[in-house]
Write a protein that holds these residues in place. Sequence first.
Motif, PDB file in Angstrom:
ATOM      1  N   ALA A  89      -5.194   1.711   8.334  1.00  0.00           N
ATOM      2  CA  ALA A  89      -5.128   1.491   9.779  1.00  0.00           C
ATOM      3  C   ALA A  89      -5.587   0.070  10.099  1.00  0.00           C
ATOM      4  O   ALA A  89      -6.560  -0.421   9.540  1.00  0.00           O
ATOM      5  N   GLY A  90      -4.854  -0.601  10.996  1.00  0.00           N
ATOM      6  CA  GLY A  90      -5.178  -1.982  11.342  1.00  0.00           C
ATOM      7  C   GLY A  90      -4.421  -2.999  10.514  1.00  0.00           C
ATOM      8  O   GLY A  90      -4.627  -4.195  10.669  1.00  0.00           O
ATOM      9  N   GLN A  91      -3.534  -2.513   9.601  1.00  0.00           N
ATOM     10  CA  GLN A  91      -2.748  -3.404   8.759  1.00  0.00           C
ATOM     11  C   GLN A  91      -1.286  -2.957   8.747  1.00  0.00           C
ATOM     12  O   GLN A  91      -0.951  -1.855   9.168  1.00  0.00           O
ATOM     13  N   PHE A  92      -0.410  -3.841   8.229  1.00  0.00           N
ATOM     14  CA  PHE A  92       1.012  -3.529   8.130  1.00  0.00           C
ATOM     15  C   PHE A  92       1.625  -4.381   7.025  1.00  0.00           C
ATOM     16  O   PHE A  92       1.046  -5.383   6.599  1.00  0.00           O
ATOM     17  N   LYS A  93       2.800  -3.991   6.564  1.00  0.00           N
ATOM     18  CA  LYS A  93       3.548  -4.785   5.574  1.00  0.00           C
ATOM     19  C   LYS A  93       5.027  -4.511   5.793  1.00  0.00           C
ATOM     20  O   LYS A  93       5.489  -3.375   5.682  1.00  0.00           O
ATOM     21  N   GLU A  94       5.771  -5.584   6.119  1.00  0.00           N
ATOM     22  CA  GLU A  94       7.181  -5.421   6.471  1.00  0.00           C
ATOM     23  C   GLU A  94       8.117  -5.518   5.273  1.00  0.00           C
ATOM     24  O   GLU A  94       9.173  -4.892   5.258  1.00  0.00           O
ATOM     25  N   ALA A  95       7.746  -6.304   4.265  1.00  0.00           N
ATOM     26  CA  ALA A  95       8.661  -6.556   3.147  1.00  0.00           C
ATOM     27  C   ALA A  95       8.415  -5.601   1.977  1.00  0.00           C
ATOM     28  O   ALA A  95       7.330  -5.047   1.824  1.00  0.00           O
ATOM     29  N   ILE A  96       9.438  -5.425   1.166  1.00  0.00           N
ATOM     30  CA  ILE A  96       9.308  -4.703  -0.092  1.00  0.00           C
ATOM     31  C   ILE A  96       8.802  -5.689  -1.140  1.00  0.00           C
ATOM     32  O   ILE A  96       9.306  -6.805  -1.245  1.00  0.00           O
ATOM     33  N   GLY A  97       7.800  -5.318  -1.903  1.00  0.00           N
ATOM     34  CA  GLY A  97       7.295  -6.221  -2.919  1.00  0.00           C
ATOM     35  C   GLY A  97       5.816  -6.009  -3.178  1.00  0.00           C
ATOM     36  O   GLY A  97       5.221  -5.027  -2.738  1.00  0.00           O
ATOM     37  N   SER A  98       5.228  -6.968  -3.884  1.00  0.00           N
ATOM     38  CA  SER A  98       3.838  -6.853  -4.300  1.00  0.00           C
ATOM     39  C   SER A  98       2.879  -7.569  -3.342  1.00  0.00           C
ATOM     40  O   SER A  98       1.716  -7.747  -3.650  1.00  0.00           O
ATOM     41  N   GLN A  99       3.388  -7.991  -2.171  1.00  0.00           N
ATOM     42  CA  GLN A  99       2.524  -8.668  -1.211  1.00  0.00           C
ATOM     43  C   GLN A  99       1.434  -7.717  -0.704  1.00  0.00           C
ATOM     44  O   GLN A  99       1.591  -6.503  -0.702  1.00  0.00           O
ATOM     45  N   ARG A 100       0.349  -8.311  -0.276  1.00  0.00           N
ATOM     46  CA  ARG A 100      -0.728  -7.541   0.333  1.00  0.00           C
ATOM     47  C   ARG A 100      -0.362  -7.201   1.772  1.00  0.00           C
ATOM     48  O   ARG A 100       0.506  -7.836   2.376  1.00  0.00           O
ATOM     49  N   CYS A 101      -1.031  -6.217   2.312  1.00  0.00           N
ATOM     50  CA  CYS A 101      -0.810  -5.847   3.708  1.00  0.00           C
ATOM     51  C   CYS A 101      -1.365  -6.936   4.622  1.00  0.00           C
ATOM     52  O   CYS A 101      -2.377  -7.558   4.318  1.00  0.00           O
ATOM     53  N   SER A 102      -0.688  -7.184   5.722  1.00  0.00           N
ATOM     54  CA  SER A 102      -1.139  -8.162   6.715  1.00  0.00           C
ATOM     55  C   SER A 102      -2.030  -7.470   7.748  1.00  0.00           C
ATOM     56  O   SER A 102      -1.941  -6.258   7.955  1.00  0.00           O
ATOM     57  N   LEU A 103      -2.886  -8.263   8.379  1.00  0.00           N
ATOM     58  CA  LEU A 103      -3.847  -7.719   9.342  1.00  0.00           C
ATOM     59  C   LEU A 103      -3.296  -7.761  10.758  1.00  0.00           C
ATOM     60  O   LEU A 103      -2.692  -8.759  11.172  1.00  0.00           O
ATOM     61  N   CYS A 104      -3.491  -6.670  11.492  1.00  0.00           N
ATOM     62  CA  CYS A 104      -3.230  -6.700  12.924  1.00  0.00           C
ATOM     63  C   CYS A 104      -4.260  -7.616  13.580  1.00  0.00           C
ATOM     64  O   CYS A 104      -5.333  -7.859  13.033  1.00  0.00           O
ATOM     65  N   GLY A 105      -3.952  -8.153  14.743  1.00  0.00           N
ATOM     66  CA  GLY A 105      -4.870  -9.053  15.434  1.00  0.00           C
ATOM     67  C   GLY A 105      -6.111  -8.337  15.940  1.00  0.00           C
ATOM     68  O   GLY A 105      -6.184  -7.097  15.952  1.00  0.00           O
ATOM     69  N   ARG A 106      -7.095  -9.118  16.364  1.00  0.00           N
ATOM     70  CA  ARG A 106      -8.350  -8.581  16.902  1.00  0.00           C
ATOM     71  C   ARG A 106      -8.042  -7.685  18.109  1.00  0.00           C
ATOM     72  O   ARG A 106      -7.257  -8.032  18.980  1.00  0.00           O
TER      73      ARG A 106
END
Length: 290
Positions: A89-106
């Motif tokens: 919760a509080g994160q997301f990831k749009e692409a398929i791959g080994s990238q880390r999840c991105s953070l939602c804003g404050r």
Amino acid sequence: AKCEQCGTGLTSDYPFTACFTCQGGKELNSTTLNCDECGDGAFSAGGEGATCKTCQPSSITDTLKTVCLCAAGQAPKESDSSQCTNCVAGQFKEAIGSQRCSLCGRGKTSALGSSLSSKCSSCANGTTTLTDGGQCTPCDPGKVSVGGEACTRCQVPTIASASGSSICDKCAAGFTSSYPYTECQPCSSGKYRAEGMGACSDCGAGNFSNAGETECSFCSTGHFAAAEGTFECKACPAGQTTLGKGAESNTECKCSAGFGYDAATDSCDACGAGQYKEAVGEAACSVCAK
């Protein structure tokens, strides 16, 4: 010429002039010695003795089926990068791959396994995040938040008695608040607060109040209050009184009826036998008519 047997884990194909290993995305069929394509959800890095392996349930293969990739909304586990786990919760990831999840804003959060930045939404009223990508947590008592904004402290004369508040409640007339703004307290004696006022204010000279008052009262006749913020009016000296309510100084204390002013001693003395004085003031006693 004599055909030679390819080594273990190798195969051959037209024009049968060399042995080779299976390419990525394929495995060597031990029966036919052909390189067969991996099935759905399986991958192979290729090479000598290549075999297809099944991807973890939370991952998918690339188009060539050479490696398993984490799906959108998932990222490699910290403890085992070969496995995928949902973005928290509080994160997301749009692409398929080994990238880390991105953070939602404050002040924003998302559901478990979110795959789009648009899934980040503001925290509920009364809650916020302390950092980017954090969990929405309730504001402490005495603080409020709307739309995921940072929690802000209530101000005089309001409070937030419970955690997770979105509105500061106004104290009733006669009451006020102070840090940490979690409960209302009565205005102290000598002060008052009417509806619509901010902080409690001092009563003016000639007035007094008890604790929790919405208005001040005049000092009664025969009493005075010289200072502001008085909670108890002082009585005039014996034999003296005031002309009315709300006296602001001891200079307003005059000789009472039945007491005459003695300039020599600057005092009010009771009229003697055969004397009288009807009005309040600094007049001497009068002699009764014979």
